[in-house]
Design a protein around this motif. Structure first.
Motif, PDB file in Angstrom:
ATOM      1  N   TYR A  89       2.015 -11.643  -4.037  1.00  0.00           N
ATOM      2  CA  TYR A  89       2.357 -12.010  -2.661  1.00  0.00           C
ATOM      3  C   TYR A  89       2.125 -10.833  -1.700  1.00  0.00           C
ATOM      4  O   TYR A  89       1.441 -10.970  -0.678  1.00  0.00           O
ATOM      5  N   LEU A  90       2.659  -9.658  -2.061  1.00  0.00           N
ATOM      6  CA  LEU A  90       2.511  -8.489  -1.183  1.00  0.00           C
ATOM      7  C   LEU A  90       1.069  -7.985  -1.164  1.00  0.00           C
ATOM      8  O   LEU A  90       0.578  -7.506  -0.143  1.00  0.00           O
ATOM      9  N   ARG A  91       0.395  -8.084  -2.293  1.00  0.00           N
ATOM     10  CA  ARG A  91      -1.022  -7.655  -2.346  1.00  0.00           C
ATOM     11  C   ARG A  91      -1.870  -8.474  -1.395  1.00  0.00           C
ATOM     12  O   ARG A  91      -2.743  -7.958  -0.714  1.00  0.00           O
ATOM     13  N   LYS A  92      -1.588  -9.768  -1.327  1.00  0.00           N
ATOM     14  CA  LYS A  92      -2.362 -10.646  -0.425  1.00  0.00           C
ATOM     15  C   LYS A  92      -2.157 -10.239   1.027  1.00  0.00           C
ATOM     16  O   LYS A  92      -3.104 -10.223   1.812  1.00  0.00           O
ATOM     17  N   ILE A  93      -0.931  -9.920   1.369  1.00  0.00           N
ATOM     18  CA  ILE A  93      -0.643  -9.472   2.738  1.00  0.00           C
ATOM     19  C   ILE A  93      -1.352  -8.139   2.995  1.00  0.00           C
ATOM     20  O   ILE A  93      -2.055  -7.976   3.997  1.00  0.00           O
ATOM     21  N   ALA A  94      -1.191  -7.211   2.045  1.00  0.00           N
ATOM     22  CA  ALA A  94      -1.717  -5.854   2.229  1.00  0.00           C
ATOM     23  C   ALA A  94      -3.240  -5.847   2.336  1.00  0.00           C
ATOM     24  O   ALA A  94      -3.813  -5.057   3.094  1.00  0.00           O
ATOM     25  N   LEU A  95      -3.896  -6.746   1.598  1.00  0.00           N
ATOM     26  CA  LEU A  95      -5.371  -6.776   1.591  1.00  0.00           C
ATOM     27  C   LEU A  95      -5.954  -7.145   2.944  1.00  0.00           C
ATOM     28  O   LEU A  95      -7.105  -6.823   3.236  1.00  0.00           O
ATOM     29  N   ARG A  96      -5.169  -7.826   3.779  1.00  0.00           N
ATOM     30  CA  ARG A  96      -5.658  -8.248   5.097  1.00  0.00           C
ATOM     31  C   ARG A  96      -5.473  -7.173   6.163  1.00  0.00           C
ATOM     32  O   ARG A  96      -5.994  -7.310   7.276  1.00  0.00           O
ATOM     33  N   LEU A  97      -4.736  -6.116   5.827  1.00  0.00           N
ATOM     34  CA  LEU A  97      -4.380  -5.123   6.846  1.00  0.00           C
ATOM     35  C   LEU A  97      -5.548  -4.195   7.164  1.00  0.00           C
ATOM     36  O   LEU A  97      -6.298  -3.798   6.277  1.00  0.00           O
ATOM     37  N   LYS A  98      -5.666  -3.872   8.429  1.00  0.00           N
ATOM     38  CA  LYS A  98      -6.592  -2.820   8.864  1.00  0.00           C
ATOM     39  C   LYS A  98      -5.724  -1.578   9.093  1.00  0.00           C
ATOM     40  O   LYS A  98      -4.999  -1.505  10.081  1.00  0.00           O
ATOM     41  N   LEU A  99      -5.776  -0.675   8.144  1.00  0.00           N
ATOM     42  CA  LEU A  99      -4.882   0.484   8.201  1.00  0.00           C
ATOM     43  C   LEU A  99      -5.396   1.520   9.195  1.00  0.00           C
ATOM     44  O   LEU A  99      -6.597   1.628   9.447  1.00  0.00           O
TER      45      LEU A  99
END
Ligand code: YOG
Length: 137
Positions: free
Chosen positions: A29-39
């Protein structure tokens, strides 16, 4: 004298972030959110103290350290582990060794032209992120 890492940097590529997060035991769940982030990285130096901020719309994370001095890192909001971290220069690379439960954990930052490179290591996984200098911030 290595080119300064200091400045504001926007992520333009992110390879195997999922593998790195899996090695850290981050939930699907958190990986899916994190993968979309532009850091965004904001790197500052105040005297002999470095501050590295990782910013996103979801969560932020920051560390501060002195070169060669071990510090206690709590990866709050990431994998929430307590680790002992040491940052050193190896040639033009700023390298961090993160000692704790996870083996071969750490990262390396370096600059090439107007790009900031970051490799994140955990347990044999390598995530490669590249950032472009943001001259407006
Ligand atoms: O940076 O160690 O620059 O600290 C990597 C996240 C996502 C939360 C970011 C929030 C690891 C869910 C820090 C992302 C994945 C995923 C924004 C990388 C863990 C949890 C904070 C890092 C170093 C070197 C400095």
């Amino acid at each position: 004298m290595p080119t300064s890492l200091c400045g504001t940097w926007d992520m333009i590529s992110n390879v195997n972030f999922d593998g790195y997060m899996s090695a850290l035991g981050i939930s699907t769940y958190l990986r899916k959110i994190a993968l979309r982030l532009k850091l965004k990285k904001v790197i500052e130096r105040q005297g002999d103290q470095y501050i590295i901020k990782t910013l996103s719309t979801f969560r932020n994370y920051a560390i501060s350290f002195k070169i060669g001095q071990e510090f206690e890192e709590f990866t709050k909001g990431l994998d929430n582990r307590h680790i002992k971290s040491t940052v050193t220069w190896q040639g033009n690379k700023q390298k961090c060794e993160q000692i704790g439960e996870k083996k071969n954990r750490g990262w390396a930052h370096w600059v090439e032209g107007d790009k900031l490179h970051l490799e994140l290591y955990c347990d044999g996984e390598v995530c490669k992120q590249v950032f472009k200098k943001n001259v407006n911030e």
